[in-house]
Enzyme design. Structure first.
Site, mmCIF file in Angstrom:
data_model
loop_
_atom_site.group_PDB
_atom_site.id
_atom_site.type_symbol
_atom_site.label_atom_id
_atom_site.label_comp_id
_atom_site.label_asym_id
_atom_site.label_seq_id
_atom_site.Cartn_x
_atom_site.Cartn_y
_atom_site.Cartn_z
ATOM 1 N N CYS A 406 -4.749 96.822 43.707
ATOM 2 C CA CYS A 406 -5.016 95.833 44.687
ATOM 3 C C CYS A 406 -5.641 96.109 46.161
ATOM 4 O O CYS A 406 -6.273 95.692 46.868
ATOM 5 C CB CYS A 406 -3.667 94.778 44.931
ATOM 6 S SG CYS A 406 -2.278 95.506 45.266
ATOM 7 N N HIS A 450 1.608 92.601 45.989
ATOM 8 C CA HIS A 450 0.267 92.453 45.994
ATOM 9 C C HIS A 450 -0.233 92.616 47.255
ATOM 10 O O HIS A 450 0.233 92.341 48.445
ATOM 11 C CB HIS A 450 0.011 91.276 45.207
ATOM 12 C CG HIS A 450 -1.426 91.136 44.604
ATOM 13 N ND1 HIS A 450 -2.041 92.068 44.034
ATOM 14 C CD2 HIS A 450 -2.235 89.851 44.610
ATOM 15 C CE1 HIS A 450 -3.291 91.475 43.631
ATOM 16 N NE2 HIS A 450 -3.434 90.420 44.069
ATOM 17 N N ASP A 466 -9.101 86.692 45.963
ATOM 18 C CA ASP A 466 -8.327 87.988 45.219
ATOM 19 C C ASP A 466 -9.235 88.974 44.706
ATOM 20 O O ASP A 466 -9.681 88.546 43.488
ATOM 21 C CB ASP A 466 -7.219 87.394 44.475
ATOM 22 C CG ASP A 466 -6.417 88.940 44.005
ATOM 23 O OD1 ASP A 466 -6.828 90.027 44.319
ATOM 24 O OD2 ASP A 466 -5.568 88.406 43.391
#
Lengths: 660, 335
Positions: A406, A450, A466
């Site tokens: 991430c 995250h 995202d």
């Protein structure tokens, strides 16, 4: 007489085992020399018991205790802190285990073991530890019972049962003390974490590799109870610090606070309660985006909840979050400028790509779509073990390695966006969670940490994007196992009887949570609440103490009454008293009379085991038996008393040369 | 302070020491010496069972009937015969079988042609010692004929009551009830035996002596009666005079009360058993040459006196009864 002759050997091993079990878990916290020394003591004593070595001389032991005390004072100062006190206690307990001469010594050592139990709670207070220590406590009590059983007649099952009864009778009293003992504000046993100990969790900066450390950590970050179901997995973004400033490698939150953003609420929102584990920072996590700050916190500029003090104890708060929202539609110029800033000479290839995209697709929407499709179509891989990156980390990632997780994707995405002239910022936090079906709550662990991106589009304000989800949709979809998912419900039905989703981990986490809720977080405030509930409004500590005394006194009285009832009849006459004195003198040299043992049998046994004593023992036994059971006696009661008074078994044994 | 001598002798160091001096019992005299001869003689026949032999003698001195129970072949009958012969009493033996009739025990009236009337022919029960071998192989009818005689010490045949000789003892042997072809004695009839002794297997030394030694039956034939009926009656009288102090009675009562507590035994000891227990302990003390009873005496005779009267609730295994009685002793502290 060696120690093995007076003490039950099995009980000695049991004591040494319990001590080892109590000391070994301290290994990571206490100095190695201490561990080795004390374990060597225990080993020595077990060998001495097995091989019937002579006990160490009292002088040697006294010297060792003085040396130990001196060592602790030199290392930790004259008033030792927590660690110093524990070191001293562990050392002294180990030394006491070397001095097991009599039953009394054994009991002192066993009691020291009880104190060692408490030392563990100074470091950690988890339910598992408490369960472990409860077992050790039972073990120690059983050991004490075994030592007390001087005739070694009780089978182990009886010993354990007696220990369970003893420990069990203490439970009501312990519960009373727990509920009523006046408390200081703060958690049980004070702050378990050492001051200055690094707590895991998100920081306010992010460079490649930070989150992977968290990704491998199973520690709980927080737990959430929802008021109602209905939050989808793709909406489970737990908002943490927002990072604005990029130096080519590291993203930082920056010191400058932006003016508060405007929030326009949509229709959907949800309420829930968060129980946050201490992480040493001020921020408090909430679902993107929190509607208002709970009591004791403020809603900051980046829609981040901040507590007034760093969170060092487990904290509970109730929040409502908006699921439909528009944020920062009217964002100020200099905020947007900040969200476009890039270090001048870093990541040239990425900047070039951004500029190219900008010219090719015109507005922010176009750039966004193009970059996301690039991530989706080109061979990017999601991995928690990416190759190391150099100075131009984004360039290397985007064009060379293409492997990351991430933070790599979020960082690369934000840099492209900024290069293409779309304001972007990075949001760190947690994504998803693990639904606990046993307790119906969500567990968010450090492994759920995250990072994602928010881009600003003129018609939408700040919009969450995202990029990781574009590369690895599974990371977002399976990040949580939500109970209201259909396949879970059908799976539970299929197995019939024992739902497959109850796994040990969930049960364990549920126990931990209940333990936290009901035991560790029983604070002064909750104590007041409980007392209010039973009708005592003003509960200052003097009143509490009085209440405690009033509650405990009957319990103690009841126990004492029970004890007295089972006591053998009070010694009535002087003949019996004299004989009892005689027996206790013999007991002190290791010859205890069994309660049911007749006087002749006893005397005969002593004649066999301690021949040196047989003359005075026979004389006293004859006198006693004559007075007690026969119709005529060789001496009067006063004569018996005189005989008993003159009886000195220790001296007789010493003179006869018997070792004892 | 005549006691001092005997007590010191009793307590002289050394395991298993037994003193035969009995200066504290005024009318002891020769009967005591003859008793110890008898004891030694029995121990020559029944090897390695000193404790059981002593218990048997205590049972006889207490005036009670004796039941010897064990698997076949461990010497039950040998012990019974050795006892009967050594005591110098008239004895009869009945081998109990399943077709034994009451008349075979007590006797019958038969028509005498010479006198022209019925003449009573006494059965084997008319003896001072009756050996009832394998009592539990007979039917209950035949058993009860004997058991009635044991309790009443008289038998009634054809409406005429006939007293049995004095002293009168029954020494019965039986196989454990688990063996085939047995009729278990009911509790009420077991209760008539003062003691039940279990012999058990001999230890290795005794068994070796048994293997080396001559035929037991030859040795048995050479046994002399060491005592007489008058001796036995005198000894029984002495036993009744053994002193039981208040402290000792406290202990007996505490023990008996413990047997009556629910949980361990189906039923506790009856008052009759309690009296028997004390009587047996008196006899044991007398055999030890003491003029008073000690708690140890009670503990020594308790397994024999109570073993067949106390049924453990959770009886599992061969030795359950024995173990529960030792546990009972260990549970009750001396007062």
């Amino acid at each position: 007489m060696s120690s093995a002759a007076t003490l039950r050997t099995g009980a000695v091993y049991s004591l040494l085992g319990a001590m080892a079990a109590l000391i070994v878990p301290h290994t990571p916290r206490l100095p190695d020399w201490l561990m080795l020394t004390v374990l060597a003591f225990l080993l020595w004593q077990s060998l001495a018991t097995a091989l019937r070595w002579k006990p160490l001389s009292r002088w040697l032991l006294a010297g060792m205790s003085v040396a130990a005390t001196a060592a602790v004072v030199i290392s930790f100062g004259p008033v030792p802190d927590r660690e110093g006190s524990v070191v001293l206690l562990v050392l002294m307990a180990g030394l006491k285990c070397l001095e097991l001469r009599s039953v009394r010594d054994a009991h002192v050592a066993t009691l020291l073991g009880h104190f060692l139990i408490v030392t563990h709670f100074l470091y950690s207070q988890t339910a598992l530890l408490a369960a472990f220590l409860a077992l050790i406590l039972l073990w120690l009590v059983a050991t004490g019972v075994a030592f007390q059983d001087r005739n070694r007649t009780l089978p182990p099952v009886r010993i354990l049962r007696t220990a369970a009864v003893i420990a069990g009778s203490a439970l009501p009293l312990a519960a009373l003390l727990f509920l009523l003992f006046p408390r200081v504000q703060g958690p049980l046993f004070g702050d378990a974490a050492t001051p200055g100990r690094a707590t895991t969790g998100l920081g306010d900066a992010m460079s490649p590799g930070d989150i992977v450390d968290l990704g491998l950590s199973d520690e709980v970050a927080f737990r959430v109870d929802f008021d109602a179901v209905g939050v989808g997995a793709h909406e489970m973004y737990w908002r943490g610090p927002v990072l604005w400033d990029f130096d080519g490698r590291t993203w930082r939150a920056g010191r400058r606070a932006n003016p508060p953003a405007t929030v326009r609420a949509g229709r959907r929102e949800t309420g829930y309660r968060v129980t946050l584990e201490p992480h040493g920072r001020r921020w408090m996590f909430a679902l993107d985006v929190p509607a208002a700050a709970p009591a004791g916190a403020v809603l900051g500029a980046d829609l981040l909840l901040r507590a007034q003090h760093p969170i060092r104890t487990r904290t509970r708060y109730v929040v409502r979050s908006l699921l439909d929202y528009r944020v920062g539609l009217e964002e100020s110029e200099h905020v947007l400028r900040r969200a476009l800033r890039l270090p001048p000479d870093a990541n040239p290839r990425t900047v070039a790509l951004g500029t190219l995209l900008r010219t090719r697709s015109g507005d922010g929407h176009g750039v966004l779509a193009e970059v996301l499709s690039m991530f989706r179509q080109q061979p990017f891989h999601y991995t928690l073990a990416p190759p190391a990156l150099g100075r131009d980390s984004v360039d290397e990632f985007l064009f060379d390695t293409r492997r990351g997780f991430c933070e790599h994707y979020a960082s690369a995405f934000a840099v492209i966006m900024r290069a293409a002239g779309v304001p972007a910022r990075i949001v760190t936090g947690y994504q998803g969670g693990e639904y606990n079906n046993v307790g119906n709550y969500l567990v968010v662990r450090q492994s759920h940490a995250h990072a994602w991106v928010e881009v600003w589009l003129p018609d939408q304000g700040w919009r969450r994007v995202d990029p990781t989800a574009a590369v690895a949709p599974g990371r977002v979809e399976t990040g949580s196992a939500l109970p209201w998912r259909d396949q879970d419900a059908s799976r539970a039905r299929d197995t019939g009887g024992w739902p497959s989703w109850i796994d040990a981990r969930q049960v364990l986490d549920h126990l931990t949570r209940s333990w936290n809720d009901w035991v560790l977080d029983y604070s002064a405030e909750r104590q007041r609440g409980l007392l209010r509930y039973v009708g005592l409004s003003d509960a200052g500590w003097p009143r509490l103490a009085a209440l405690l005394a009033a509650a405990v006194a009957p319990a103690v009285a009841a126990l004492a009454a029970l004890r007295l009832r089972h006591r053998p009849a009070l010694r009535a006459d002087r003949v019996d008293r004299a004989y009892a004195r005689f027996c206790s003198k013999l007991e002190r040299v290791g010859c205890a009379r069994r309660p049911h043992e007749g006087p002749y049998d006893f005397a005969r046994r002593i004649a066999m085991t301690r021949p040196a004593l047989s003359v005075p023992v026979d004389q006293i036994t004859l006198a006693y038996v004559g007075l007690r059971y026969a119709h005529a006696a060789p001496v009067s009661a006063a004569g018996l008393e005189a005989l008993v008074r003159a009886f000195a078994p220790r001296r007789v044994l010493r003179q006869s040369g018997a070792r004892y | 302070m005549a006691d001092e001598v005997s007590l010191t002798g009793q307590l002289a160091p050394g395991p298993g020491h037994r003193s035969r001096s009995r200066a504290d019992t005024p009318e002891s005299g020769g009967s005591a010496a003859r008793l110890s001869h008898a004891l030694a003689q029995i121990n020559d026949i029944v090897l390695g069972k000193e404790r059981q032999v002593k218990l048997c003698l205590a049972c006889i001195l207490a005036g009670g009937h004796l039941l010897i129970e064990d698997v076949p072949g461990v010497g039950k009958t040998t012990l019974a015969q050795a006892l009967a012969r050594s005591l110098g009493l008239s004895f009869q033996r009945i081998q109990f079988t399943s077709d034994l009739l009451p008349a075979d025990v007590v006797g019958v009236s038969i028509f005498d042609q010479l006198s022209g009337g019925f003449r009573f022919r006494p059965g084997p029960v008319f003896a001072q010692i009756l050996l009832a071998d394998e009592i539990n192989r007979a039917t209950p009818k035949a058993q009860s004929a004997l058991l009635e005689a044991m309790e009443e010490r008289q038998v009634t045949v054809d409406g005429e009551t006939r007293a049995l000789p004095e002293p009168f003892f029954v020494i019965a042997t039986q196989n454990p009830a688990t063996q085939a072809g047995t009729f278990a004695l009911p509790e009420s009839q077991l209760d008539r035996f003062l003691m039940r002794i279990q012999l058990g297997y001999p230890d290795a030394r005794a068994e070796r002596a048994l293997l080396r030694g001559e035929d037991r039956r030859d040795a048995m034939r050479r046994l002399h009666g060491r005592l007489s009926a008058a001796d036995i009656l005198a000894l029984q009288r002495q036993v009744r005079e053994i002193h039981a102090s208040e402290a000792l009675l406290d202990y007996v009562q505490a023990l008996v009360a413990r047997t009556r507590r629910p949980g361990r035994f189906v039923a506790g000891l009856s008052p009759r058993s309690t009296v028997n227990l004390l009587q047996a302990a008196r006899a044991w003390a007398h055999l030890d040459g003491r003029g008073f009873v000690l708690p140890e005496d009670i503990q020594n005779v308790l397994p024999g006196v109570a073993g067949h009267r106390l049924q453990p609730i959770d009886a599992t295994g061969e030795r359950a009864q024995e173990e529960s009685i030792s546990a009972l002793i260990a549970e009750v502290p001396l007062p």
